[in-house]
Design a protein around this motif. Structure first.
Motif, PDB file in Angstrom:
ATOM      1  N   TYR A 292       4.887  -8.881  64.684  1.00  0.00           N
ATOM      2  CA  TYR A 292       3.602  -9.416  65.178  1.00  0.00           C
ATOM      3  C   TYR A 292       3.421  -9.112  66.666  1.00  0.00           C
TER       4      TYR A 292
ATOM      5  N   HIS B 107      -0.519 -17.553  62.314  1.00  0.00           N
ATOM      6  CA  HIS B 107      -0.275 -18.645  61.378  1.00  0.00           C
ATOM      7  C   HIS B 107       1.178 -18.585  60.934  1.00  0.00           C
ATOM      8  N   ASP B 108       1.860 -19.717  60.944  1.00  0.00           N
ATOM      9  CA  ASP B 108       3.211 -19.790  60.397  1.00  0.00           C
ATOM     10  C   ASP B 108       3.137 -19.487  58.895  1.00  0.00           C
ATOM     11  N   MET B 109       4.010 -18.602  58.436  1.00  0.00           N
ATOM     12  CA  MET B 109       3.967 -18.179  57.024  1.00  0.00           C
ATOM     13  C   MET B 109       4.433 -19.287  56.076  1.00  0.00           C
TER      14      MET B 109
ATOM     15  N   LYS C 176       4.628 -26.171  58.037  1.00  0.00           N
ATOM     16  CA  LYS C 176       5.242 -27.471  57.809  1.00  0.00           C
ATOM     17  C   LYS C 176       4.277 -28.612  58.077  1.00  0.00           C
TER      18      LYS C 176
ATOM     19  N   HIS D 275      11.929 -25.579  68.860  1.00  0.00           N
ATOM     20  CA  HIS D 275      13.130 -26.154  68.266  1.00  0.00           C
ATOM     21  C   HIS D 275      14.323 -25.959  69.199  1.00  0.00           C
TER      22      HIS D 275
ATOM     23  N   SER E 140      15.456 -20.830  64.501  1.00  0.00           N
ATOM     24  CA  SER E 140      16.054 -19.975  63.462  1.00  0.00           C
ATOM     25  C   SER E 140      15.592 -18.538  63.620  1.00  0.00           C
ATOM     26  N   MET E 141      14.430 -18.338  64.211  1.00  0.00           N
ATOM     27  CA  MET E 141      13.912 -16.985  64.411  1.00  0.00           C
ATOM     28  C   MET E 141      14.210 -16.524  65.833  1.00  0.00           C
TER      29      MET E 141
ATOM     30  N   HIS F 148       9.148 -18.253  70.393  1.00  0.00           N
ATOM     31  CA  HIS F 148       7.907 -18.735  69.773  1.00  0.00           C
ATOM     32  C   HIS F 148       7.734 -20.221  70.057  1.00  0.00           C
TER      33      HIS F 148
ATOM     34  N   HIS G 104       5.734 -23.647  68.621  1.00  0.00           N
ATOM     35  CA  HIS G 104       5.005 -24.227  67.490  1.00  0.00           C
ATOM     36  C   HIS G 104       3.788 -25.001  68.002  1.00  0.00           C
TER      37      HIS G 104
END
Ligand code: 5GP
Ligand code: ZN
Length: 219
Positions: free
Chosen positions: A9, A32-34, A37, A126, A130-131, A135, A137
């Protein structure tokens, strides 16, 4: 690998449709988060090559960069709030116009603002992403989504594991710098809205979140 999935992206935002990439410019890509949550879940990806591989705690040590990211998340928060207003708002422009037309009082200087949907958006990172690509949120507070399937999904957005952008820069001794020791993801579930505690009963939590979602959007 799978942890590098956000890189595409950043490098080729123009190749995605608008339901995936919300906007992009030289410095940022908003997507958009794929696996959302919450009922609305966006990600802000800074494109700065010197930052994109850093842990957010390290990237945000740079005060100028932090200020730029924070300003951009404010834009995205406003955009997200507009989306919530469209989706859930009862104070539509039409309704305001109708009330104004019926009123015999002189028109107020400002139309009533209606619900402040910006308050219903949370922005942060976070403590252990994890990515790999940096980024932020930007999501609605509801935590209501089919994709919220795992215990850690809920607690990663509902305990200090989620670090609000406004909390940076973190103090050197901030306990969120040692998130595993603090055990945030193993905590008992607590409703984000009313504080009710569900222990580790995920199914009950999910049912409760559905009810809270209905009440929250109607409020
Ligand atoms: P983290 O836990 O690293 O802070 O959050 C990473 C986020 O990226 C998660 O919310 C996850 O759903 C999202 N995500 C993972 N892979 C992809 C992907 O390929 N595309 C998009 N748009 N989002 C992704
Ligand atoms: Zn509740």
């Amino acid at each position: 690998g799978a942890r590098d999935g956000l890189g595409a992206y950043i490098s080729k935002p123009e190749t995605y449709p608008p339901n995936v990439v919300v906007y992009h410019d030289e410095d940022f890509v908003a997507i958009h988060d794929m696996f959302p949550k919450s009922s609305l879940h966006l990600l802000l990806l800074p494109r700065d090559q010197n930052k994109t591989r850093l842990h957010p705690f390290d990237a945000f040590e740079d005060a100028e960069f932090l200020a730029n990211v924070r300003a951009e998340t404010q834009k995205l928060r406003t955009l997200a709030a507009g989306e919530l207003r469209r989706k859930y708002g009862k104070d539509s422009g039409q309704e305001q116009a109708r009330q104004a037309a019926l009123s015999t009082d002189p028109p107020p200087d400002e139309l009533p603002q209606g619900r402040d949907w910006e308050k219903e958006i949370v922005v942060g990172v976070h403590a252990v992403p994890s990515m790999n690509h940096l980024h932020v949120h930007v999501l609605s507070v509801d935590r209501y989504s089919e994709r919220l399937k795992h215990r850690k999904h809920y607690n990663s957005f509902s305990t200090p594991f989620f670090v609000p952008i406004d909390d940076f820069p973190l103090a050197p001794d901030d306990e969120r710098r040692r998130p595993t020791e603090a055990g945030y993801l193993k905590r008992d579930f607590a409703c984000w809205r009313c504080g009710k505690v569900f222990g580790n009963r995920f199914t009950e939590l999910k049912q409760h979140l559905e009810q809270e979602f209905k009440d929250w959007k109607k409020l």
